[in-house]
Design an enzyme around this catalytic site. Structure first.
Site: not given
Length: 205
Positions: A135-137, A25
């Site tokens: 990136h959602h990370a 995501i």
């Protein structure tokens, strides 16, 4: 919280899952410019302002921990080439298609999980666009948007903090607060099945 030898906190379980083979995501933010975008100024902004904000922008994920790496900006910058001489409305379609394809691409794991796309063609909304794909990370949407907004300055007075117009909620006659109708709170049936809208561009999944 303990930090590794790189000075980074371990990735949270959510960050690990967001960067797994099961799920990927990203957060996409689009900055619209009233003037044509200067590559030199954009690169300087990324190097001197964007990268120092968060150490994870200069790190890769190794065994659920961050590892600092040397950043080569050219590996993170993409400047698409569209046909020249088209109308702004034609470039609207090119930009929509480009963002749709870009949004579906997965990040390579050998470099930090972010990209910047500089679109130098005028659309109906702006003379140029800078698209951040994060990136959602790397963090939640609130913290990442805060990082991006901290890179910006007011055009009228750069020494003042960035502000946005306040929004006043409407009050019905009974005195209770009521949210104004918006695309999210429109009350229309089937809203959840409509195309997702990012800034002014439709991203179709």
């Amino acid at each position: 919280m303990e930090h590794n030898k790189e000075g980074l906190a371990p990735a949270s379980p959510s960050a690990q899952y967001f960067n797994s083979s099961a799920l990927s995501i990203s957060i996409i933010a689009v900055l619209e410019s009233e003037v044509p975008i200067n590559d030199v100024h954009a690169m300087s902004l990324l190097k001197d302002v964007f990268l120092p904000i968060n150490p994870r922008f200069s790190s890769i994920m190794v065994r659920n921990n961050g590892k600092r790496v040397e950043i080569k900006l050219e590996d993170h910058i993409d400047i698409p080439i569209f046909p020249t001489g088209l109308s702004p409305t034609s470039y609207d379609k090119y930009l929509d298609d480009y963002m749709s394809n870009m949004a579906m691409d997965r990040f390579p794991q050998h470099k930090p999980l972010w990209e910047v796309h500089i679109v130098k063609y005028p659309t109906s909304n702006a003379a140029g666009h800078i698209i951040f794909k994060l990136h959602h990370a790397l963090g939640d949407g609130y913290s990442l948007m805060g990082s991006l907004l901290s890179c910006l300055q007011r055009a009228d007075n750069p020494s003042l903090p960035l502000t946005f117009p306040s929004h006043q909620s409407s009050k019905p006659k009974n005195g209770k607060e009521k949210d104004d109708r918006t695309p999210i709170r429109s009350g229309d049936e089937g809203l959840e099945y409509r195309p997702i809208r990012v800034i002014n561009h439709d991203i179709l999944s």
